[in-house]
Design a protein around this motif. Structure first.
Motif, PDB file in Angstrom:
ATOM      1  N   LEU A 108       2.459 -17.573  -0.418  1.00  0.00           N
ATOM      2  CA  LEU A 108       2.520 -15.916   0.113  1.00  0.00           C
ATOM      3  C   LEU A 108       3.265 -15.402  -1.077  1.00  0.00           C
ATOM      4  CD1 LEU A 108       2.343 -16.022   3.956  1.00  0.00           C
ATOM      5  CD2 LEU A 108       0.398 -15.539   2.453  1.00  0.00           C
ATOM      6  N   PRO A 109       2.642 -14.198  -1.374  1.00  0.00           N
ATOM      7  CA  PRO A 109       3.622 -13.369  -2.231  1.00  0.00           C
ATOM      8  C   PRO A 109       4.853 -12.832  -1.397  1.00  0.00           C
ATOM      9  CG  PRO A 109       1.432 -12.459  -2.113  1.00  0.00           C
ATOM     10  CD  PRO A 109       1.506 -13.649  -0.994  1.00  0.00           C
ATOM     11  N   ALA A 110       6.092 -12.436  -2.101  1.00  0.00           N
ATOM     12  CA  ALA A 110       7.315 -11.997  -1.352  1.00  0.00           C
ATOM     13  C   ALA A 110       6.839 -10.844  -0.573  1.00  0.00           C
ATOM     14  CB  ALA A 110       8.120 -11.587  -2.447  1.00  0.00           C
ATOM     15  N   GLU A 111       7.190 -10.658   0.629  1.00  0.00           N
ATOM     16  CA  GLU A 111       6.971  -9.594   1.635  1.00  0.00           C
ATOM     17  C   GLU A 111       7.384  -8.234   1.108  1.00  0.00           C
ATOM     18  OE1 GLU A 111       8.426  -9.755   5.839  1.00  0.00           O
ATOM     19  OE2 GLU A 111       7.630 -11.938   5.651  1.00  0.00           O
ATOM     20  N   ASP A 112       8.543  -8.196   0.023  1.00  0.00           N
ATOM     21  CA  ASP A 112       8.858  -6.941  -0.620  1.00  0.00           C
ATOM     22  C   ASP A 112       8.506  -6.780  -1.845  1.00  0.00           C
ATOM     23  OD1 ASP A 112      10.273  -8.847  -1.441  1.00  0.00           O
ATOM     24  OD2 ASP A 112      11.951  -7.737  -1.156  1.00  0.00           O
ATOM     25  N   SER A 113       6.834  -7.100  -2.471  1.00  0.00           N
ATOM     26  CA  SER A 113       6.523  -7.115  -3.485  1.00  0.00           C
ATOM     27  C   SER A 113       6.242  -5.862  -3.987  1.00  0.00           C
ATOM     28  CB  SER A 113       5.152  -7.813  -3.372  1.00  0.00           C
ATOM     29  OG  SER A 113       4.259  -7.586  -4.563  1.00  0.00           O
ATOM     30  N   ALA A 114       6.494  -5.592  -5.134  1.00  0.00           N
ATOM     31  CA  ALA A 114       6.352  -4.230  -5.754  1.00  0.00           C
ATOM     32  C   ALA A 114       4.755  -3.868  -6.074  1.00  0.00           C
ATOM     33  CB  ALA A 114       6.813  -4.161  -7.367  1.00  0.00           C
ATOM     34  N   GLY A 140       2.527  -4.503  -3.353  1.00  0.00           N
ATOM     35  CA  GLY A 140       2.148  -3.943  -2.038  1.00  0.00           C
ATOM     36  C   GLY A 140       2.593  -4.993  -1.064  1.00  0.00           C
ATOM     37  N   VAL A 141       1.611  -5.007  -0.013  1.00  0.00           N
ATOM     38  CA  VAL A 141       1.934  -5.883   1.053  1.00  0.00           C
ATOM     39  C   VAL A 141       0.968  -6.553   1.438  1.00  0.00           C
ATOM     40  CG1 VAL A 141       2.775  -5.700   3.546  1.00  0.00           C
ATOM     41  CG2 VAL A 141       2.790  -3.714   1.952  1.00  0.00           C
ATOM     42  N   VAL A 142       1.011  -8.051   1.694  1.00  0.00           N
ATOM     43  CA  VAL A 142      -0.032  -8.755   2.378  1.00  0.00           C
ATOM     44  C   VAL A 142      -0.155  -8.826   3.785  1.00  0.00           C
ATOM     45  CG1 VAL A 142      -0.949 -11.313   2.446  1.00  0.00           C
ATOM     46  CG2 VAL A 142       0.062 -10.216   0.188  1.00  0.00           C
ATOM     47  N   VAL A 170      -0.679  -1.136  -3.946  1.00  0.00           N
ATOM     48  CA  VAL A 170      -0.415   0.236  -3.787  1.00  0.00           C
ATOM     49  C   VAL A 170       0.059   0.560  -5.220  1.00  0.00           C
ATOM     50  CG1 VAL A 170       1.025   2.110  -2.887  1.00  0.00           C
ATOM     51  CG2 VAL A 170       0.229   0.088  -1.426  1.00  0.00           C
ATOM     52  N   ALA A 171      -0.522   1.592  -5.874  1.00  0.00           N
ATOM     53  CA  ALA A 171       0.022   2.361  -7.240  1.00  0.00           C
ATOM     54  C   ALA A 171      -0.313   3.705  -7.178  1.00  0.00           C
ATOM     55  CB  ALA A 171      -0.620   1.401  -8.104  1.00  0.00           C
ATOM     56  N   SER A 172       0.309   4.410  -8.183  1.00  0.00           N
ATOM     57  CA  SER A 172      -0.132   5.829  -8.391  1.00  0.00           C
ATOM     58  C   SER A 172      -1.660   6.105  -8.537  1.00  0.00           C
ATOM     59  CB  SER A 172       0.846   6.559  -9.350  1.00  0.00           C
ATOM     60  OG  SER A 172       0.827   5.782 -10.640  1.00  0.00           O
ATOM     61  N   ALA A 173      -2.184   5.196  -9.233  1.00  0.00           N
ATOM     62  CA  ALA A 173      -3.600   5.614  -9.737  1.00  0.00           C
ATOM     63  C   ALA A 173      -4.478   4.040  -9.018  1.00  0.00           C
ATOM     64  CB  ALA A 173      -3.880   5.685 -11.170  1.00  0.00           C
ATOM     65  N   LEU A 174      -5.759   4.461  -8.715  1.00  0.00           N
ATOM     66  CA  LEU A 174      -6.452   3.352  -8.169  1.00  0.00           C
ATOM     67  C   LEU A 174      -6.853   2.170  -8.823  1.00  0.00           C
ATOM     68  CD1 LEU A 174      -7.996   2.634  -5.523  1.00  0.00           C
ATOM     69  CD2 LEU A 174      -9.993   3.756  -6.390  1.00  0.00           C
ATOM     70  N   PRO A 175      -6.942   2.184 -10.354  1.00  0.00           N
ATOM     71  CA  PRO A 175      -7.340   1.010 -10.842  1.00  0.00           C
ATOM     72  C   PRO A 175      -5.991   0.202 -10.869  1.00  0.00           C
ATOM     73  CG  PRO A 175      -7.870   2.863 -12.316  1.00  0.00           C
ATOM     74  CD  PRO A 175      -7.193   3.625 -11.349  1.00  0.00           C
ATOM     75  N   ASP A 176      -4.685   0.751 -10.903  1.00  0.00           N
ATOM     76  CA  ASP A 176      -3.539  -0.017 -10.787  1.00  0.00           C
ATOM     77  C   ASP A 176      -3.374  -0.654  -9.461  1.00  0.00           C
ATOM     78  OD1 ASP A 176      -3.133   0.702 -13.615  1.00  0.00           O
ATOM     79  OD2 ASP A 176      -2.283   2.578 -12.959  1.00  0.00           O
ATOM     80  N   ALA A 177      -3.724  -0.006  -8.548  1.00  0.00           N
ATOM     81  CA  ALA A 177      -3.770  -0.355  -7.275  1.00  0.00           C
ATOM     82  C   ALA A 177      -4.853  -1.544  -6.818  1.00  0.00           C
ATOM     83  CB  ALA A 177      -4.232   0.584  -6.083  1.00  0.00           C
ATOM     84  N   VAL A 178      -6.076  -1.585  -7.667  1.00  0.00           N
ATOM     85  CA  VAL A 178      -6.818  -2.627  -7.430  1.00  0.00           C
ATOM     86  C   VAL A 178      -6.153  -3.952  -8.211  1.00  0.00           C
ATOM     87  CG1 VAL A 178      -9.181  -3.445  -8.340  1.00  0.00           C
ATOM     88  CG2 VAL A 178      -8.954  -1.182  -7.396  1.00  0.00           C
ATOM     89  N   ALA A 179      -5.823  -3.692  -9.430  1.00  0.00           N
ATOM     90  CA  ALA A 179      -5.205  -4.997 -10.154  1.00  0.00           C
ATOM     91  C   ALA A 179      -4.027  -5.376  -9.346  1.00  0.00           C
ATOM     92  CB  ALA A 179      -4.670  -4.382 -11.624  1.00  0.00           C
ATOM     93  N   ALA A 180      -3.219  -4.588  -8.489  1.00  0.00           N
ATOM     94  CA  ALA A 180      -1.989  -4.942  -7.661  1.00  0.00           C
ATOM     95  C   ALA A 180      -2.707  -5.749  -6.583  1.00  0.00           C
ATOM     96  CB  ALA A 180      -1.189  -4.046  -7.222  1.00  0.00           C
ATOM     97  N   ALA A 181      -3.672  -5.430  -6.107  1.00  0.00           N
ATOM     98  CA  ALA A 181      -4.233  -5.936  -4.828  1.00  0.00           C
ATOM     99  C   ALA A 181      -4.658  -7.471  -5.381  1.00  0.00           C
ATOM    100  CB  ALA A 181      -5.279  -5.388  -4.215  1.00  0.00           C
ATOM    101  N   TYR A 182      -5.655  -7.485  -6.381  1.00  0.00           N
ATOM    102  CA  TYR A 182      -5.681  -8.647  -7.025  1.00  0.00           C
ATOM    103  C   TYR A 182      -4.729  -9.757  -7.388  1.00  0.00           C
ATOM    104  CZ  TYR A 182     -10.787  -7.958  -6.360  1.00  0.00           C
ATOM    105  OH  TYR A 182     -11.960  -7.619  -5.803  1.00  0.00           O
ATOM    106  N   ARG A 183      -3.581  -9.172  -7.792  1.00  0.00           N
ATOM    107  CA  ARG A 183      -2.516 -10.150  -8.050  1.00  0.00           C
ATOM    108  C   ARG A 183      -1.837 -10.790  -6.952  1.00  0.00           C
ATOM    109  NH1 ARG A 183      -1.008  -6.150 -12.161  1.00  0.00           N
ATOM    110  NH2 ARG A 183       0.072  -5.076 -10.530  1.00  0.00           N
ATOM    111  N   LEU A 184      -1.726  -9.854  -5.936  1.00  0.00           N
ATOM    112  CA  LEU A 184      -1.394 -10.286  -4.505  1.00  0.00           C
ATOM    113  C   LEU A 184      -2.437 -11.286  -3.755  1.00  0.00           C
ATOM    114  CD1 LEU A 184      -0.244  -6.775  -2.769  1.00  0.00           C
ATOM    115  CD2 LEU A 184       1.241  -8.674  -3.463  1.00  0.00           C
ATOM    116  N   ALA A 185      -3.621 -11.063  -3.910  1.00  0.00           N
ATOM    117  CA  ALA A 185      -4.550 -11.831  -3.336  1.00  0.00           C
ATOM    118  C   ALA A 185      -4.591 -13.327  -3.892  1.00  0.00           C
ATOM    119  CB  ALA A 185      -6.000 -11.522  -3.321  1.00  0.00           C
ATOM    120  N   GLY A 186      -4.210 -13.308  -5.330  1.00  0.00           N
ATOM    121  CA  GLY A 186      -4.337 -14.403  -6.218  1.00  0.00           C
ATOM    122  C   GLY A 186      -3.096 -15.292  -5.842  1.00  0.00           C
TER     123      GLY A 186
END
Ligand code: AMP
Ligand code: GLY
Length: 439
Positions: A358-364, A366-368, A403-419
């Motif tokens: 699982l990703p770290a709980e305090d990941s830059a 976002g949150v899983v 979570v990011a300041s713009a939606l494309p970056d938030a989507v990319a961050a969510a996929y890094r966490l999901a992966g």
């Protein structure tokens, strides 16, 4: 006899009981645990992650009103937030209020907005709110006649609560007929006009009279990429939604939200809690698909990281009938949720699969949030952080919120966490948010 409870004031830290065990409840617990007004968050039954934010009352049946009242007493709760709709339809909020325990959620009468599709439709019709045309069906012959007359896709809905499985949208009339027949064995049906468009979720926090809107979210209901496959509880979500223009937001407020609130007030159905309006944005403007009377899942996993106030104070004010719009503030950031599911979901799937990573709980990034998880595995007593410390306990297992300041970056961050969530059979949709990012 219960010891007398002093009425909580903003200076008396709150004890809050959250009923449910999904990622929605984890997201609420996560935000409430960061709330200045909150002393303790207790979850019933909770999951492997809520256990780390407070206490889990893991033997509580989240659908049983008597068990919820007993849990509120054990937790010495000042406020109970009820996640699942079944408990509300069964009268859990009525029972709590009768015991003088503040609660977020409607009594059984208003819970019919969600638990009975015909009840919800009646309010929509009487208030003149745009929605799909529909016919109530009580017999197989009526169903046949309607399906025969229809060309193109149709929608057959079982009238009662069905854990998201009561609605079939299809152009396969044989499949619609089978689905309808199974529904008729349990009750009545609605056969609805198919609405073409894209979906939005409008959540509102209400105090019994007034309401404050949450930012609009876009859920992705279908199981597979490209909106293929069956409907699910939701496979991902984005907030805010770039396609929402000020004109559309204005239409949603004036044609849908305000007449809904008027209708509730007029019928004496106003309640302290959440109203969730499921919308289809069609070429003719926004139309209501459904009402729910609770927080959405995965909408809540997108909203909670964006919330920028004291959630405990806001919910308590709503429960006491004194909600103030200034209590709900939002950051300017964007959030995207990717749901990580078990192999086989939305069909049959195994539980008890050890989570390897699982990703770290305090990941830059976002949150899983945990959905169906248990601490430990059936044959392991691994410590927190070790392989086997968490195992799956459901179909939708995690909600990875970037979570990011713009939606494309938030989507990319969510996929890094999901992966970074690893267990045998784990999978997720690859196109969350794409519709709103392309072009
Ligand atoms: P409901 O339980 O009524 O929200 O339906 C579940 C899902 O089925 C909705 O979120 C939509 O994706 C879809 N759906 C329901 N009613 C319609 C409709 N009239 N036209 C198109 N899709 C619908
Ligand atoms: N995301 C849809 C629901 O909570 O019903």
């Amino acid at each position: 006899m219960r010891p007398p409870r002093t009425a909580p004031s903003p200076s008396t830290p709150l004890r809050i009981l959250i009923v449910g065990s999904g990622a929605r409840e984890h997201a609420l617990a996560w935000r409430l645990a960061r709330s200045p007004s909150v002393a303790a968050v207790v979850s019933a039954p909770g999951n492997a992650a809520t256990e780390r934010l407070g206490q889990n009352l893991e033997d509580v049946d989240a659908n049983d009103p008597a068990a919820i009242v007993a849990a509120a007493r054990v937790a010495a709760a000042d406020l109970v937030v009820i996640g699942p709709e079944d408990a509300l339809a069964a009268g859990a909020a009525d029972r709590l209020r009768a015991e003088d325990i503040a609660c977020i959620g409607p009594g059984a009468a208003a819970a019919q907005l969600e638990s009975s599709k015909t009840f919800g439709k009646q309010l929509l019709r009487e208030q003149g709110i745009p929605t799909a045309g529909s016919t109530r069906v009580t017999a197989a012959e009526e169903l046949e006649a309607l399906l025969e007359a229809a060309s193109g896709p149709s929608v057959v809905k079982w009238d009662g609560l069905a854990q998201g499985k009561g609605v079939l949208v299809s152009d396969d009339h044989l499949a619609l007929r089978d689905h309808g027949r199974r529904g008729l064995e349990q009750g009545t049906l609605l056969v609805e006009e198919y609405l073409e468009g894209w979906e939005l979720s409008q959540l509102l926090l209400m105090d019994g009279r007034d309401a404050v809107a949450f930012p609009l979210c876009a859920d992705h209901k279908r199981a597979f990429d490209g909106d293929a496959g069956p409907n699910t509880g939701g496979m991902g979500c984005v907030c805010p939604v770039p396609a929402v223009t000020p004109a559309l937001a204005e239409q949603i407020d004036t044609r849908i939200v305000q007449p809904t609130l008027d209708g509730l007030r007029r019928r004496g159905l106003g309640y302290p809690g959440v109203l969730f309006i499921g919308l289809m944005v069609t070429d003719d403007g926004p139309k209501v698909v459904e009402y729910n009377v609770r927080f959405g899942d995965p909408e809540t996993e997108a909203l909670m990281p964006l919330f920028d106030g004291d959630l405990g104070a806001a919910l308590m004010a709503a429960a006491r009938g004194s909600l103030d719009p200034s209590l709900l503030r939002w950051t300017a950031a964007a959030a995207a949720v990717v749901v990580v599911a078990a192999g086989g979901y939305p069909g049959s799937y195994d539980r008890g699969i050890p989570v390897r990573a699982l990703p770290a709980e305090d990941s830059a990034d976002g949150v899983v949030f945990h959905a169906g998880t248990l601490a430990g595995t059936p044959h392991s007593d691994a410590a927190a952080g070790e392989e086997g410390a968490v195992s799956t306990n459901g179909g939708r297992c995690f909600a990875a919120t970037g979570v990011a300041s713009a939606l494309p970056d938030a989507v990319a961050a969510a996929y890094r966490l999901a992966g970074a969530v690893q267990f045998d059979g784990a999978w997720y949709r690859r196109d969350i948010g794409r519709r709103f990012l392309d072009g």
